[in-house]
Design a protein around this motif. Structure first.
Motif, PDB file in Angstrom:
ATOM      1  N   ASN A   1      -1.070  35.303  57.003  1.00  0.00           N
ATOM      2  CA  ASN A   1      -0.163  35.311  55.847  1.00  0.00           C
ATOM      3  C   ASN A   1      -0.811  34.725  54.596  1.00  0.00           C
ATOM      4  O   ASN A   1      -0.153  34.587  53.564  1.00  0.00           O
ATOM      5  CB  ASN A   1       1.135  34.570  56.169  1.00  0.00           C
ATOM      6  N   GLY A   2      -2.109  34.347  54.690  1.00  0.00           N
ATOM      7  CA  GLY A   2      -2.830  33.829  53.538  1.00  0.00           C
ATOM      8  C   GLY A   2      -2.899  32.323  53.441  1.00  0.00           C
ATOM      9  O   GLY A   2      -3.642  31.786  52.601  1.00  0.00           O
ATOM     10  N   ASP A   3      -2.142  31.589  54.264  1.00  0.00           N
ATOM     11  CA  ASP A   3      -2.218  30.123  54.248  1.00  0.00           C
ATOM     12  C   ASP A   3      -3.596  29.658  54.699  1.00  0.00           C
ATOM     13  O   ASP A   3      -4.200  30.278  55.594  1.00  0.00           O
ATOM     14  CB  ASP A   3      -1.166  29.516  55.186  1.00  0.00           C
ATOM     15  N   PRO A   4      -4.116  28.552  54.160  1.00  0.00           N
ATOM     16  CA  PRO A   4      -5.399  28.026  54.634  1.00  0.00           C
ATOM     17  C   PRO A   4      -5.256  27.422  56.032  1.00  0.00           C
ATOM     18  O   PRO A   4      -4.221  26.825  56.351  1.00  0.00           O
ATOM     19  CB  PRO A   4      -5.751  26.952  53.599  1.00  0.00           C
ATOM     20  N   ILE A   5      -6.282  27.580  56.853  1.00  0.00           N
ATOM     21  CA  ILE A   5      -6.306  26.988  58.191  1.00  0.00           C
ATOM     22  C   ILE A   5      -6.968  25.621  58.091  1.00  0.00           C
ATOM     23  O   ILE A   5      -8.057  25.489  57.512  1.00  0.00           O
ATOM     24  CB  ILE A   5      -7.078  27.884  59.174  1.00  0.00           C
ATOM     25  N   THR A   6      -6.329  24.607  58.639  1.00  0.00           N
ATOM     26  CA  THR A   6      -6.861  23.247  58.567  1.00  0.00           C
ATOM     27  C   THR A   6      -6.913  22.620  59.958  1.00  0.00           C
ATOM     28  O   THR A   6      -6.336  23.140  60.922  1.00  0.00           O
ATOM     29  CB  THR A   6      -5.995  22.355  57.657  1.00  0.00           C
ATOM     30  N   ALA A   7      -7.584  21.474  60.023  1.00  0.00           N
ATOM     31  CA  ALA A   7      -7.661  20.727  61.280  1.00  0.00           C
ATOM     32  C   ALA A   7      -6.273  20.302  61.743  1.00  0.00           C
ATOM     33  O   ALA A   7      -6.009  20.178  62.950  1.00  0.00           O
ATOM     34  CB  ALA A   7      -8.560  19.506  61.097  1.00  0.00           C
ATOM     35  N   LYS A   8      -5.367  20.105  60.788  1.00  0.00           N
ATOM     36  CA  LYS A   8      -3.999  19.688  61.142  1.00  0.00           C
ATOM     37  C   LYS A   8      -3.290  20.758  61.972  1.00  0.00           C
ATOM     38  O   LYS A   8      -2.415  20.442  62.787  1.00  0.00           O
ATOM     39  CB  LYS A   8      -3.197  19.391  59.864  1.00  0.00           C
ATOM     40  N   ASP A   9      -3.658  22.043  61.780  1.00  0.00           N
ATOM     41  CA  ASP A   9      -3.036  23.119  62.555  1.00  0.00           C
ATOM     42  C   ASP A   9      -3.366  22.991  64.035  1.00  0.00           C
ATOM     43  O   ASP A   9      -2.545  23.323  64.896  1.00  0.00           O
ATOM     44  CB  ASP A   9      -3.490  24.480  62.035  1.00  0.00           C
ATOM     45  N   PHE A  10      -4.569  22.507  64.337  1.00  0.00           N
ATOM     46  CA  PHE A  10      -4.965  22.308  65.728  1.00  0.00           C
ATOM     47  C   PHE A  10      -4.289  21.064  66.309  1.00  0.00           C
ATOM     48  O   PHE A  10      -3.767  21.089  67.431  1.00  0.00           O
ATOM     49  CB  PHE A  10      -6.487  22.190  65.835  1.00  0.00           C
ATOM     50  N   GLU A  11      -4.284  19.990  65.551  1.00  0.00           N
ATOM     51  CA  GLU A  11      -3.622  18.767  66.023  1.00  0.00           C
ATOM     52  C   GLU A  11      -2.147  19.051  66.314  1.00  0.00           C
ATOM     53  O   GLU A  11      -1.619  18.668  67.373  1.00  0.00           O
ATOM     54  CB  GLU A  11      -3.748  17.652  64.981  1.00  0.00           C
ATOM     55  N   TYR A  12      -1.492  19.725  65.394  1.00  0.00           N
ATOM     56  CA  TYR A  12      -0.075  20.044  65.581  1.00  0.00           C
ATOM     57  C   TYR A  12       0.138  20.921  66.810  1.00  0.00           C
ATOM     58  O   TYR A  12       1.055  20.673  67.614  1.00  0.00           O
ATOM     59  CB  TYR A  12       0.460  20.746  64.328  1.00  0.00           C
ATOM     60  N   ALA A  13      -0.700  21.945  66.966  1.00  0.00           N
ATOM     61  CA  ALA A  13      -0.528  22.893  68.077  1.00  0.00           C
ATOM     62  C   ALA A  13      -0.689  22.199  69.427  1.00  0.00           C
ATOM     63  O   ALA A  13       0.100  22.441  70.355  1.00  0.00           O
ATOM     64  CB  ALA A  13      -1.539  24.025  67.952  1.00  0.00           C
ATOM     65  N   TRP A  14      -1.689  21.349  69.565  1.00  0.00           N
ATOM     66  CA  TRP A  14      -1.922  20.686  70.848  1.00  0.00           C
ATOM     67  C   TRP A  14      -0.792  19.713  71.183  1.00  0.00           C
ATOM     68  O   TRP A  14      -0.323  19.660  72.322  1.00  0.00           O
ATOM     69  CB  TRP A  14      -3.266  19.948  70.829  1.00  0.00           C
ATOM     70  N   LYS A  15      -0.359  18.968  70.188  1.00  0.00           N
ATOM     71  CA  LYS A  15       0.737  18.020  70.432  1.00  0.00           C
ATOM     72  C   LYS A  15       2.053  18.755  70.680  1.00  0.00           C
ATOM     73  O   LYS A  15       2.886  18.301  71.475  1.00  0.00           O
ATOM     74  CB  LYS A  15       0.862  17.060  69.253  1.00  0.00           C
ATOM     75  N   ARG A  16       2.227  19.880  70.028  1.00  0.00           N
ATOM     76  CA  ARG A  16       3.427  20.697  70.271  1.00  0.00           C
ATOM     77  C   ARG A  16       3.463  21.189  71.716  1.00  0.00           C
ATOM     78  O   ARG A  16       4.512  21.165  72.368  1.00  0.00           O
ATOM     79  CB  ARG A  16       3.443  21.886  69.309  1.00  0.00           C
ATOM     80  N   ALA A  17       2.316  21.653  72.231  1.00  0.00           N
ATOM     81  CA  ALA A  17       2.269  22.136  73.615  1.00  0.00           C
ATOM     82  C   ALA A  17       2.518  21.002  74.604  1.00  0.00           C
ATOM     83  O   ALA A  17       3.103  21.207  75.669  1.00  0.00           O
ATOM     84  CB  ALA A  17       0.931  22.796  73.888  1.00  0.00           C
ATOM     85  N   LEU A  18       2.071  19.786  74.253  1.00  0.00           N
ATOM     86  CA  LEU A  18       2.275  18.627  75.134  1.00  0.00           C
ATOM     87  C   LEU A  18       3.682  18.051  75.037  1.00  0.00           C
ATOM     88  O   LEU A  18       4.141  17.367  75.958  1.00  0.00           O
ATOM     89  CB  LEU A  18       1.256  17.530  74.792  1.00  0.00           C
ATOM     90  N   ASP A  19       4.365  18.312  73.945  1.00  0.00           N
ATOM     91  CA  ASP A  19       5.714  17.787  73.757  1.00  0.00           C
ATOM     92  C   ASP A  19       6.631  18.338  74.849  1.00  0.00           C
ATOM     93  O   ASP A  19       6.766  19.558  74.997  1.00  0.00           O
ATOM     94  CB  ASP A  19       6.226  18.211  72.380  1.00  0.00           C
ATOM     95  N   PRO A  20       7.272  17.481  75.644  1.00  0.00           N
ATOM     96  CA  PRO A  20       8.165  17.972  76.709  1.00  0.00           C
ATOM     97  C   PRO A  20       9.246  18.922  76.195  1.00  0.00           C
ATOM     98  O   PRO A  20       9.712  19.796  76.933  1.00  0.00           O
ATOM     99  CB  PRO A  20       8.776  16.692  77.279  1.00  0.00           C
ATOM    100  N   VAL A  21       9.635  18.778  74.931  1.00  0.00           N
ATOM    101  CA  VAL A  21      10.673  19.642  74.365  1.00  0.00           C
ATOM    102  C   VAL A  21      10.210  21.100  74.343  1.00  0.00           C
ATOM    103  O   VAL A  21      11.007  22.024  74.514  1.00  0.00           O
ATOM    104  CB  VAL A  21      11.028  19.179  72.940  1.00  0.00           C
ATOM    105  N   THR A  22       8.908  21.324  74.157  1.00  0.00           N
ATOM    106  CA  THR A  22       8.366  22.683  74.119  1.00  0.00           C
ATOM    107  C   THR A  22       8.431  23.347  75.483  1.00  0.00           C
ATOM    108  O   THR A  22       8.530  24.572  75.594  1.00  0.00           O
ATOM    109  CB  THR A  22       6.904  22.666  73.621  1.00  0.00           C
TER     110      THR A  22
END
Length: 551
Positions: free
Chosen positions: A125-146
């Protein structure tokens, strides 16, 4: 790896499309480190003025349960996600992980800290990819709510397991964006295959802004956002899915295909007819399977390609429900199967009878843990098990599988063998893949088919599935304290041979308790249009179309 819908995958389900060892996958007849593809490299592109759009036409066999890397667990989903996302690393045709979304990385001397430099790139969609996208994704997958069934793949990261079990905060997980272009990862223990893991969907980034705006972002083409070589243009559920080249991809010059058009036809005979009529460029593995009746003729014509892969086709027992809460009854059912006859008469593409859980590419015990077709021992165990359970005879048993001609034929053959050898009546039950997965996870089965394709080429990937009773892919509800202890011990053992012995002892416990019944080790078999080049099919049963071309 992956549940394989045909094995799921899977990896790969895993005909479960490999649960992304993914989980394990789809192929029944042919189907979870990486090896080179058997197809040839892509041909040089023609001058732009002469070029025609390159369109690859494939069949998915069934609807992908998800296109979200954080919750993917089967080979069909993983294939679409691998096409539309990019990890820190990506496995190439040489079977090795290479820098991808990360342009470089460093590893500390103690092998516990990885520092990745994120390259300049954009989301679809044109947004820049940052290191925060990886940190967020990994923690999201580990979050029991997910509720990610693949969260355990992130347990190699410091405090990943503790965070997933709510023992520490997600802030304590060892992944941190030091700045927009620097990702620091701290591990629990040295993990030699970590750069293979970063090429696996659970480790892919996701766009937080997109998810915050729409929790169902991954379910429709118009809201799906990825960072891979392709982007989703159209998704007509249970009918058609179209990917197109992503012009925002950092390595778009390597992408030759303009479009990949997927049909979703469950009948393997129809799929093969579509291939023969020119409506498809490919039929069979790894996204579907070939009809078993057609395999001899395809072999005679020299049209079929077969490749061994690191995957196991097995049946799971629900160990919380009678009669399979009795280990002797479980072993009786497992020992009474004639695996060789299934391969010779039904599968027909070089599969290997499985008398252990771990496939040949990472084998711990080459001799297996029990004898195939040991009917006398099976009858003895059944008699003892019935006595322990206070039964005079077994009630009728239900054997479940997801819709597929191959799974059906295997189930029918095993149904006959159990009737002949054990005198038990078996009812067959088939369900659509997504519903089937949900019922397996919920424990709504007695015996259920599944396949597992490796996520990486190490025995722990198969054995860790059954470490925790409520683990995301442990539908058996079996747990053994000694087994858990050995797996934990293996993570701390630096000596390869000592570690292998520890894991072999663990596999012995798994086969002694028999919560799963191994049936065969996979091969992938398919037919393809000779104009199709550069499709990478790895030794784990996964597929990557990044470098594919249609001449």
């Amino acid at each position: 790896m992956k549940k394989n819908i045909f094995a799921l995958v899977s990896s790969i389900a895993v005909l479960g499309t490999a649960l992304a060892g993914c989980g394990g996958g789809q192929q029944a007849t042919t189907q979870p480190a990486e090896q080179p593809a058997t197809t040839q490299p892509a041909a040089p592109s023609t001058p732009a003025a002469e070029a025609k759009p390159q369109v690859l036409k494939m069949n998915l066999h069934s609807e992908p349960p998800t296109a979200d890397p954080g919750i993917s667990e089967d080979t069909t989903s993983a294939a679409i996600i691998r096409a539309t996302f990019d990890g820190l690393t990506r496995v190439g045709a040489d079977g090795k992980p290479h820098e991808s979304a990360a342009e470089s990385y460093t590893i500390s001397d103690d092998m516990l800290t990885y520092t990745f430099k994120i390259r300049d790139a954009k989301w679809s969609n044109g947004d820049p990819i940052t290191a925060k996208d990886f940190e967020y994704a990994w923690k999201r997958a580990l979050d029991p709510v997910t509720a990610s069934n693949y969260a355990y793949q992130l347990y190699y990261v410091k405090n990943g397991e503790k965070a997933n079990k709510k023992e520490v905060s997600l802030d304590d997980v060892g992944v941190k964006a030091l700045d927009d272009k620097t990702l620091e990862v701290k591990l629990e223990n040295p993990t030699p295959f970590f750069l293979e893991l970063t090429a696996f969907p659970t480790y892919f980034p996701v766009n937080k802004k997109v998810i915050d705006a729409n929790a169902k972002w991954a379910g429709e083409a118009k809201t799906h956002v990825g960072n891979g070589p392709f982007k989703m243009e159209n998704w007509e559920h249970k009918s058609k899915l179209v990917l197109v080249k992503n012009d925002n991809y950092w390595d778009k010059d390597s992408v030759k295909l303009d479009r990949i058009e997927f049909s979703m036809v469950e009948d393997e005979n129809t799929e093969l007819s579509m291939f023969e009529n020119g409506e498809l460029d490919w039929a069979g593995a790894p996204m579907s399977s070939l009809p078993t009746d057609a395999i001899p003729a395809l072999k005679d014509q020299g049209k079929i390609t077969t490749q061994p892969i690191a995957g196991t086709y097995w049946y799971k027992f629900n160990t919380e429900k009678a009669p399979f809460n009795n280990v002797k009854i479980r072993k009786a059912f497992a020992y009474s199967i004639d695996r060789k006859s299934l391969i010779d008469n039904i599968l027909q593409t070089g599969q290997i009878p499985a008398t252990g859980a771990v496939p040949p590419s990472m084998v711990l015990n080459p001799n297996g843990y029990f004898k195939d077709n040991d009917v006398d021992e099976a009858k003895k165990l059944l008699e003892e098990g019935l006595k322990e359970a206070g039964l005079s005879k077994l009630p009728a048993i239900t054997l479940s599988y997801n819709t597929s001609e191959g799974h059906k034929k295997i189930a029918e053959a095993i149904q006959d063998q159990w009737k002949k050898h054990l005198g038990v009546d078996v009812k067959l039950e088939n369900k659509e893949w997504k519903v089937y997965l949900e019922d397996m996870h919920a424990g709504n089965f007695q015996v259920g088919r599944m396949g597992w394709l490796g996520d990486f080429n190490d025995p722990i990937n198969f054995l860790e599935l059954y470490k925790e009773k409520m683990g995301g892919n442990n539908d058996t509800r079996w747990e053994n304290p000694k087994y858990k202890e050995l797996l934990n011990q293996s993570a701390l053992e630096a000596d390869p041979e000592k570690r292998k012995k520890i894991l072999a002892d663990a596999e012995q416990i798994l086969m002694d308790d028999m919560p799963i019944m191994p049936i065969y080790f996979y091969t992938n078999s398919w037919v393809q249009n000779p104009k199709v080049k550069g499709v990478v099919i790895g030794g784990l049963g996964d597929v990557d179309w990044k470098w594919a071309a249609v001449e």
